[in-house]
Design a protein around this motif. Structure first.
Motif, PDB file in Angstrom:
ATOM      1  N   VAL B 376       0.851  -1.529  -0.046  1.00  0.00           N
ATOM      2  CA  VAL B 376       0.248   0.336  -0.012  1.00  0.00           C
ATOM      3  C   VAL B 376       0.802   0.971   0.222  1.00  0.00           C
ATOM      4  CG1 VAL B 376      -2.206   1.049   0.812  1.00  0.00           C
ATOM      5  CG2 VAL B 376      -1.437  -1.910   1.771  1.00  0.00           C
ATOM      6  N   LEU B 377       0.335   2.387  -1.430  1.00  0.00           N
ATOM      7  CA  LEU B 377       1.074   3.489  -0.728  1.00  0.00           C
ATOM      8  C   LEU B 377       0.659   4.702   0.049  1.00  0.00           C
ATOM      9  CD1 LEU B 377       2.268   3.939  -5.145  1.00  0.00           C
ATOM     10  CD2 LEU B 377       3.451   2.703  -2.946  1.00  0.00           C
ATOM     11  N   ILE B 378       0.572   5.339   0.813  1.00  0.00           N
ATOM     12  CA  ILE B 378       0.260   5.981   0.944  1.00  0.00           C
ATOM     13  C   ILE B 378       0.733   7.905   0.950  1.00  0.00           C
ATOM     14  CG2 ILE B 378      -0.143   7.729   2.954  1.00  0.00           C
ATOM     15  CD1 ILE B 378      -0.151   5.114   4.746  1.00  0.00           C
ATOM     16  N   LEU B 379      -0.311   8.382   0.143  1.00  0.00           N
ATOM     17  CA  LEU B 379       0.183   9.199  -0.376  1.00  0.00           C
ATOM     18  C   LEU B 379      -0.630  11.145   0.151  1.00  0.00           C
ATOM     19  CD1 LEU B 379      -0.557   8.890  -4.051  1.00  0.00           C
ATOM     20  CD2 LEU B 379       1.489   8.513  -3.240  1.00  0.00           C
ATOM     21  N   GLY B 384      -1.111  20.973  -4.386  1.00  0.00           N
ATOM     22  CA  GLY B 384      -1.358  20.944  -5.557  1.00  0.00           C
ATOM     23  C   GLY B 384      -1.053  19.621  -5.846  1.00  0.00           C
ATOM     24  N   ALA B 385      -0.336  18.802  -6.018  1.00  0.00           N
ATOM     25  CA  ALA B 385       0.427  17.668  -6.212  1.00  0.00           C
ATOM     26  C   ALA B 385      -0.151  16.717  -4.903  1.00  0.00           C
ATOM     27  CB  ALA B 385       1.600  18.064  -6.562  1.00  0.00           C
ATOM     28  N   PHE B 386       0.107  15.257  -5.785  1.00  0.00           N
ATOM     29  CA  PHE B 386       0.725  14.061  -4.753  1.00  0.00           C
ATOM     30  C   PHE B 386       1.681  13.990  -4.349  1.00  0.00           C
ATOM     31  CE2 PHE B 386      -3.773  12.382  -6.952  1.00  0.00           C
ATOM     32  CZ  PHE B 386      -4.504  14.319  -5.885  1.00  0.00           C
ATOM     33  N   ASP B 387       1.710  14.328  -3.295  1.00  0.00           N
ATOM     34  CA  ASP B 387       3.591  13.077  -2.680  1.00  0.00           C
ATOM     35  C   ASP B 387       3.540  12.499  -1.978  1.00  0.00           C
ATOM     36  OD1 ASP B 387       5.432  14.871  -4.010  1.00  0.00           O
ATOM     37  OD2 ASP B 387       5.382  16.487  -1.951  1.00  0.00           O
ATOM     38  N   ARG B 388       4.274  10.859  -2.362  1.00  0.00           N
ATOM     39  CA  ARG B 388       4.082   9.750  -1.631  1.00  0.00           C
ATOM     40  C   ARG B 388       5.293  10.126  -0.112  1.00  0.00           C
ATOM     41  NH1 ARG B 388       7.066   3.535  -4.193  1.00  0.00           N
ATOM     42  NH2 ARG B 388       7.136   3.105  -2.043  1.00  0.00           N
ATOM     43  N   ILE B 389       4.729   9.675   0.769  1.00  0.00           N
ATOM     44  CA  ILE B 389       5.262   9.579   1.657  1.00  0.00           C
ATOM     45  C   ILE B 389       5.178   8.474   2.725  1.00  0.00           C
ATOM     46  CG2 ILE B 389       3.885  11.576   2.902  1.00  0.00           C
ATOM     47  CD1 ILE B 389       1.942  11.236   4.590  1.00  0.00           C
ATOM     48  N   ARG B 390       4.891   7.295   1.893  1.00  0.00           N
ATOM     49  CA  ARG B 390       5.083   6.166   2.563  1.00  0.00           C
ATOM     50  C   ARG B 390       5.043   4.970   1.106  1.00  0.00           C
ATOM     51  NH1 ARG B 390       2.033   1.457   6.485  1.00  0.00           N
ATOM     52  NH2 ARG B 390       1.303   1.070   4.381  1.00  0.00           N
TER      53      ARG B 390
END
Lengths: 290, 390
Positions: B376-379, B384-390
């Motif tokens: 599972v990715l967590i964004l 205003g943009a999506f960043d991956r935090i995990r």
């Protein structure tokens, strides 16, 4: 909490009231349920949104332009879809109205696509807090504008010459025309005013819920119709009262019973009221014409 | 007068006969030679494998369905253009469900019985796949959903697979992350009353309720506009975070209306958030929202970037998770055709044996229930943009 929900209900209800006025005015004059009214509301919201986002028009100018353009659409609609059928059965005009509704909806889908558009907030969002209720600036503006529009409409109908002509036409079309009233002009004005109110509601709901879609007229159109029937179709104060009651009932239903049954609650109230008072809450003055 | 017209007509008729017979003669002289020769080259050798697709191509969830169709289309084009499988041409048949489960059921029946497809990629929404499951099982058509996340969807149906994480896995991992990593302890849940929303709500409520506190649970309906009554109820409980178990349009409106009424909380969501429309409508109200996802187009691996470039070229927009999972689902099907063969039964076997398939949404395996195993990715929405935090 209760008062907070009551305010939510009144704000929503005042937009229903504006939509209901369009239905009830048209019905009062030509006994037609203008089912395309929900699409005029949607058109108003789109015009307002496009003027504000694409052409950077100041919000209040966009608001009045949306009302003006929606009036034109209402007049055109009446001229093309209802006037040729005025002497035929009422069912034919009703079907024409449903057709116009579907046509306008699909035209909007074709031009704008099915995705929702964002209606940017024209005001710096601000919240007024008192000890037991919180009201946002948008809600205050919706309440004030709706109130002023309804006040203006009441003045128009009670005090002006065209208002008197409208009331005369509603009572008896043929006699009114014998008295020298231009029926076509009265009907045109009725459609123009009703459509402008619908567009005003559309723009305000657009900034309240922050989005505009081609299908947005469907449910509010239906609810506006229900509000008009609830208050007594053909009656102007009835539409205002019906709209407010429907909005409050819907919000209270969602808050205290279940948010999934809010439409059911609203429509159940309609059925109960109609069972006991078939002419609607303020519909007693409306007599069946022979 | 009539005589004149008659004679004119007869002259015209005569001319017409002469011209048409003349043309016919020409056709017969030059036509037949190349025609049959061309057909003779193609027909016996290449098999057409029909790939069906079911999803909402119009209506409120249209971007999901269109993305899925686009993702499958890229995979199908790759195979046909590069002649990737010797003697096999793939044909894509896309059916619109309008997001309605009953129309989805009709679409599945049409593909299975009328079009006789070999394999289906779809449905897109969980309710669509649940409606289609029994239909494709009795027709014995292997079906892989790229995005239906309902709990236990594939259990007991050997023909139904999926290439996405179940709602349960997403929601319980998010709840865990919110409590342990974000340090949140008071939650409210706002869920859309369909299979997707209910499954997310149940899993989140269970995990968050065991680790911390769930103060309020409120429901809404798809296409709702007004969330003030529910938000007012939630505000009364003073939560630190709201988990919105729903899709991007409603999530953005909820965020806007929450902000409008001065409800400042951490917004949490699942893969229904993953669409550029979330930020378009939600604007600054969705800033900082945290949600789970199965794909992130910002990933720098060459396979992901290859897909992203192709998608932009062909459809002139950014691919979302639905497009990526659909592409991977179609690629799993193509792998199955390569290793096993083209009949529905052979494709079913191939999909069922998928192990560590290197997809653009991560290494994917299919377990014995037909479910997928993946990370599972967590964004997070940042600027205003999506960043991956995990």
């Amino acid at each position: 909490m209760f008062f907070q929900q009551l305010i939510n209900g009144i704000v929503l209800g005042s937009t229903y009231a504006l939509i209901a006025l369009g239905y009830t005015m048209v019905y009062g004059i030509i006994e037609l349920i203008n089912f395309a009214h929900g699409e005029i509301y949607m058109f108003g919201a789109f015009v307002g949104m496009i003027l504000v986002t694409v052409y950077q028009v100041p919000f209040f100018i966009a608001f009045f332009l949306a009302m003006a353009l929606a009036s034109l659409l209402g007049i055109t609609l009446e001229y093309l879809a209802y006037r040729p059928l005025r002497r035929s059965t009422r069912l034919a005009a009703l079907i024409s109205a449903i057709g116009a509704s579907i046509f306008l909806q699909n035209l909007a889908l074709l031009i704008m696509g099915s995705r929702p558009y964002s209606f940017p907030s024209p005001f710096v969002s601000k919240v007024y807090k008192t000890s037991f209720v919180t009201v946002s600036k948008v809600e205050v503006i919706i309440l004030i504008v709706s109130f002023l529009l309804m006040l203006g409409l009441t003045f128009l109908i009670q005090k002006t010459k065209i208002g008197i002509a409208m009331r005369a036409t509603a009572q008896d079309k043929d006699t009114a025309s014998l008295m020298g009233i231009n029926i076509n002009k009265v009907i045109t004005v009725t459609f123009a005013v009703g459509s402008a109110l619908g567009a005003a509601a559309g723009v305000m709901v657009g900034i309240y819920f922050r989005s505009v879609t081609p299908m947005m007229g469907l449910m509010p159109g239906l609810k506006g119709f229900v509000a008009a029937v609830l208050g007594g179709i053909g009656s102007i104060p009835g539409a205002m009262l019906g709209g407010l009651l429907l909005g409050i009932a819907e919000v209270m239903g969602a808050a205290y019973i279940s948010s999934q049954y809010r439409d059911a609650v609203a429509f159940a109230i309609l059925i109960i009221v109609l069972l006991f008072k078939p002419s609607g809450l303020i519909g007693s003055s409306l007599q069946e014409k022979v | 007068m009539t005589k004149k017209i008659l004679s004119l007509l007869s002259v015209l008729l005569l001319l017409a006969i002469l011209v048409s017979s003349g043309c016919g003669g020409n056709d017969q002289a030059s036509g037949p030679d190349p025609g049959p020769a061309q057909e003779g080259e193609e027909t016996p050798e290449s098999t057409v494998v029909k790939v069906g697709m079911v999803g909402p191509l119009s209506g409120g969830a249209a971007t999901y369905g269109q993305s899925v169709r686009n993702g499958v289309e890229i995979a199908v084009n790759e195979v046909n253009e590069n002649n990737e499988i010797e003697g096999v041409v793939l044909e894509l048949l896309a059916e619109d469900s309008e997001g309605d489960w009953s129309k989805a059921a009709n679409a599945f029946s049409k593909l299975a019985e009328q079009d006789k497809v070999n394999v289906i990629v779809g449905g897109v929404l969980s309710s669509e796949s649940e409606a289609g499951g029994p239909i494709i099982m009795s027709a014995q058509i292997p079906t892989i959903s790229p995005s239906s996340t309902a709990t236990g969807l594939t259990v007991g149906n050997p023909y139904l697979f999926r290439n996405c994480l179940s709602d349960e896995v997403q929601a319980s991992q998010l709840a865990e992350y919110a409590v342990t990593e974000l340090g949140l302890s008071k939650f409210a849940i706002l869920y859309t009353n369909n299979d997707y929303g209910v499954a997310l709500k149940n899993a989140f409520e269970e995990t968050a309720g065991s680790l911390a506190e769930v103060l309020a649970v409120e429901a809404f309906m798809d296409n709702d506009e007004n969330f003030k009554p529910q938000l007012t109820n939630i505000q009364q409980q003073n939560p630190e975070a709201i988990f919105i178990a729903g899709y991007y349009t409603e999530a953005a409106k909820i965020a806007q209306q929450a902000k409008e009424q001065g409800l400042e909380v951490q917004l949490l969501g699942a893969d229904g958030f993953y669409s550029p429309v979330l930020v378009e409508i939600g604007a600054d109200a969705v800033e900082g929202a945290i949600f789970t996802a199965g794909f992130h187009s910002g990933d720098e691996s060459p396979a992901v970037q290859n897909f992203v470039t192709k998608y932009r070229e062909l459809f002139n927009e950014e691919p979302d998770m639905f497009a990526a999972q659909a592409y991977d689902a179609a690629r799993i099907v193509i792998e199955a055709i390569k290793t096993k063969g083209t009949t529905p039964e052979q494709i079913r076997e191939g999909i069922a044996e998928t192990e560590n398939f290197p997809g653009i949404t991560g290494n994917t395996s299919i377990d014995e229930e037909g479910d997928t195993i993946k990370d599972v990715l967590i964004l997070k929405v940042e600027g205003g943009a999506f960043d991956r935090i995990r």
